[in-house]
Design an enzyme around this catalytic site. Structure first.
Site, mmCIF file in Angstrom:
data_model
loop_
_atom_site.group_PDB
_atom_site.id
_atom_site.type_symbol
_atom_site.label_atom_id
_atom_site.label_comp_id
_atom_site.label_asym_id
_atom_site.label_seq_id
_atom_site.Cartn_x
_atom_site.Cartn_y
_atom_site.Cartn_z
ATOM 1 N N ASP A 17 -34.408 -12.435 -66.676
ATOM 2 C CA ASP A 17 -33.054 -12.938 -66.448
ATOM 3 C C ASP A 17 -32.982 -13.718 -65.135
ATOM 4 O O ASP A 17 -33.669 -13.379 -64.170
ATOM 5 C CB ASP A 17 -32.078 -11.757 -66.412
ATOM 6 C CG ASP A 17 -30.633 -12.193 -66.548
ATOM 7 O OD1 ASP A 17 -30.388 -13.341 -66.946
ATOM 8 O OD2 ASP A 17 -29.745 -11.374 -66.253
ATOM 9 N N GLY A 18 -32.146 -14.750 -65.114
ATOM 10 C CA GLY A 18 -31.900 -15.484 -63.879
ATOM 11 C C GLY A 18 -32.382 -16.910 -63.859
ATOM 12 O O GLY A 18 -32.236 -17.600 -62.837
ATOM 13 N N GLY A 20 -31.202 -19.597 -65.357
ATOM 14 C CA GLY A 20 -30.108 -20.550 -65.197
ATOM 15 C C GLY A 20 -29.569 -20.592 -63.781
ATOM 16 O O GLY A 20 -29.332 -21.665 -63.210
ATOM 17 N N ARG A 21 -29.383 -19.407 -63.188
ATOM 18 C CA ARG A 21 -28.876 -19.342 -61.816
ATOM 19 C C ARG A 21 -29.877 -19.918 -60.819
ATOM 20 O O ARG A 21 -29.504 -20.552 -59.832
ATOM 21 C CB ARG A 21 -28.533 -17.888 -61.463
ATOM 22 C CG ARG A 21 -27.179 -17.433 -61.975
ATOM 23 C CD ARG A 21 -27.012 -15.938 -61.823
ATOM 24 N NE ARG A 21 -27.727 -15.217 -62.872
ATOM 25 C CZ ARG A 21 -27.954 -13.912 -62.847
ATOM 26 N NH1 ARG A 21 -27.566 -13.193 -61.808
ATOM 27 N NH2 ARG A 21 -28.578 -13.331 -63.841
ATOM 28 N N TRP A 22 -31.138 -19.699 -61.077
ATOM 29 C CA TRP A 22 -32.197 -20.241 -60.219
ATOM 30 C C TRP A 22 -32.142 -21.766 -60.230
ATOM 31 O O TRP A 22 -32.243 -22.419 -59.181
ATOM 32 C CB TRP A 22 -33.552 -19.742 -60.714
ATOM 33 C CG TRP A 22 -34.724 -20.076 -59.861
ATOM 34 C CD1 TRP A 22 -35.247 -19.357 -58.824
ATOM 35 C CD2 TRP A 22 -35.573 -21.243 -59.989
ATOM 36 N NE1 TRP A 22 -36.349 -19.983 -58.300
ATOM 37 C CE2 TRP A 22 -36.572 -21.139 -59.002
ATOM 38 C CE3 TRP A 22 -35.579 -22.337 -60.843
ATOM 39 C CZ2 TRP A 22 -37.562 -22.103 -58.841
ATOM 40 C CZ3 TRP A 22 -36.567 -23.311 -60.676
ATOM 41 C CH2 TRP A 22 -37.539 -23.181 -59.688
ATOM 42 N N ARG A 30 -30.114 -25.925 -66.530
ATOM 43 C CA ARG A 30 -30.647 -24.598 -66.831
ATOM 44 C C ARG A 30 -32.087 -24.651 -67.344
ATOM 45 O O ARG A 30 -32.890 -23.771 -67.041
ATOM 46 C CB ARG A 30 -29.756 -23.911 -67.875
ATOM 47 C CG ARG A 30 -28.386 -23.505 -67.359
ATOM 48 C CD ARG A 30 -27.527 -22.974 -68.491
ATOM 49 N NE ARG A 30 -28.184 -21.905 -69.215
ATOM 50 C CZ ARG A 30 -28.160 -20.621 -68.838
ATOM 51 N NH1 ARG A 30 -27.507 -20.263 -67.745
ATOM 52 N NH2 ARG A 30 -28.771 -19.703 -69.551
ATOM 53 N N HIS A 34 -35.834 -22.436 -67.003
ATOM 54 C CA HIS A 34 -36.660 -21.890 -68.087
ATOM 55 C C HIS A 34 -38.110 -22.352 -67.952
ATOM 56 O O HIS A 34 -39.052 -21.574 -68.157
ATOM 57 C CB HIS A 34 -36.100 -22.324 -69.450
ATOM 58 C CG HIS A 34 -34.721 -21.807 -69.735
ATOM 59 N ND1 HIS A 34 -34.369 -20.485 -69.514
ATOM 60 C CD2 HIS A 34 -33.618 -22.419 -70.225
ATOM 61 C CE1 HIS A 34 -33.103 -20.315 -69.854
ATOM 62 N NE2 HIS A 34 -32.629 -21.464 -70.287
ATOM 63 N N SER A 62 -32.720 -13.988 -77.491
ATOM 64 C CA SER A 62 -31.969 -13.014 -78.301
ATOM 65 C C SER A 62 -31.271 -13.690 -79.468
ATOM 66 O O SER A 62 -31.124 -14.920 -79.509
ATOM 67 C CB SER A 62 -30.932 -12.308 -77.426
ATOM 68 O OG SER A 62 -29.867 -13.195 -77.104
ATOM 69 N N ASN A 65 -28.509 -15.709 -78.245
ATOM 70 C CA ASN A 65 -28.838 -16.965 -77.573
ATOM 71 C C ASN A 65 -28.724 -18.183 -78.494
ATOM 72 O O ASN A 65 -28.652 -19.330 -78.018
ATOM 73 C CB ASN A 65 -30.254 -16.919 -76.993
ATOM 74 C CG ASN A 65 -30.380 -16.036 -75.774
ATOM 75 O OD1 ASN A 65 -31.452 -15.544 -75.450
ATOM 76 N ND2 ASN A 65 -29.270 -15.813 -75.075
ATOM 77 N N ARG A 68 -25.940 -20.645 -77.699
ATOM 78 C CA ARG A 68 -25.988 -21.555 -76.557
ATOM 79 C C ARG A 68 -25.960 -23.009 -77.037
ATOM 80 O O ARG A 68 -26.172 -23.281 -78.223
ATOM 81 C CB ARG A 68 -27.252 -21.295 -75.735
ATOM 82 C CG ARG A 68 -27.250 -19.965 -74.998
ATOM 83 C CD ARG A 68 -28.479 -19.805 -74.139
ATOM 84 N NE ARG A 68 -28.440 -18.563 -73.367
ATOM 85 C CZ ARG A 68 -29.348 -18.194 -72.478
ATOM 86 N NH1 ARG A 68 -30.389 -18.982 -72.241
ATOM 87 N NH2 ARG A 68 -29.249 -17.054 -71.828
#
Length: 236
Positions: A17-18, A20-22, A30, A34, A62, A65, A68
């Protein structure tokens, strides 16, 4: 680190997880996160092999997902396809068997062909099994298992179905339940992942965003696990 004096989990699972925020923190889309996260997969896989972990599973995509944006989903699938092609020599060199579990009916024919090729090529590897959960959710897994069990056993068999028997209808049949579940990025939830299988799994939540998660962070999670006392509901 000395493995002889540590309790190494047989099966480590990771919710990555993370990404997108990264990427957002760097002013990028985003998908940039990935792509960066692939290096973390490589590093953690190597560390797991070095530490003697027998099963490493990764929650890659998932069922939810699929909701999205189509462009992000398409890019993710392309990244997975490219990564599988590039990582085959490394998997073979490290003795890693590659397995994909999930609702593969939703994947493209091209991606499924690539998955089958990689699974076949690494089928003889015995040092570690790497499981990628793709188009997977825990509720879906339980529902499909119940449907399969009902179709095979009928009403009488279902009335006498044991937990052990039910487990054989899950997509993870034959794979030990995770001893340790790691989730990165500071989020502390299971997100519809391995709901049945994680009944007695130890959880470890890392504040590190997945693209920054490397061997050192993985080994810190193993160290924390080694200090825990697993009782499975019993008194010691």
């Amino acid at each position: 680190m000395d493995n002889k004096n540590r309790n190494i989990p047989v099966h480590v699972s990771i919710i990555m997880d993370g990404n997108g925020r990264w990427a957002k923190a760097r002013g990028q889309q985003r998908v940039y996160g990935h792509a960066a996260g692939i290096e973390s997969v490589r590093a953690v896989t190597e560390a797991a092999v070095e530490e003697g972990v027998e099963y490493l599973s990764l929650y890659a995509f998932s069922e939810e997902n699929w909701n999205r944006p189509e462009s992000e989903v398409s890019t993710l699938m392309d990244l997975m396809m490219d990564a599988m092609k590039k990582e085959l020599p490394t998997l073979m060199d490290n003795g890693v068997r590659f397995v994909v579990l999930g609702n593969r009916k939703r994947l493209s024919d091209r991606l499924n062909e690539g998955i089958d090729f990689l699974m076949e090529k690494t089928s003889g590897c015995e040092r570690m099994t790497m499981i990628v959960f793709l188009s997977y959710s825990g509720k879906w897994d339980i529902c499909q298992a119940a449907s399969r069990a009902a179709a095979q056993l009928g009403p009488e068999g279902m009335a006498n179905l044991t937990q052990e028997q039910f487990g054989q209808y899950l997509v993870t049949a034959g794979i030990p339940d995770p001893d340790l579940l790691i989730r990165t990025s500071g989020e502390e939830r299971i997100s519809n992942y391995l709901l049945w299988q994680c009944a007695y799994t130890e959880f470890y939540f890392s504040p590190v965003l997945w693209p920054d998660f490397r061997k050192e962070e993985f080994r810190e999670a193993l160290r924390a696990y080694s200090e825990r006392d697993r009782r499975y509901g019993k008194v010691k």
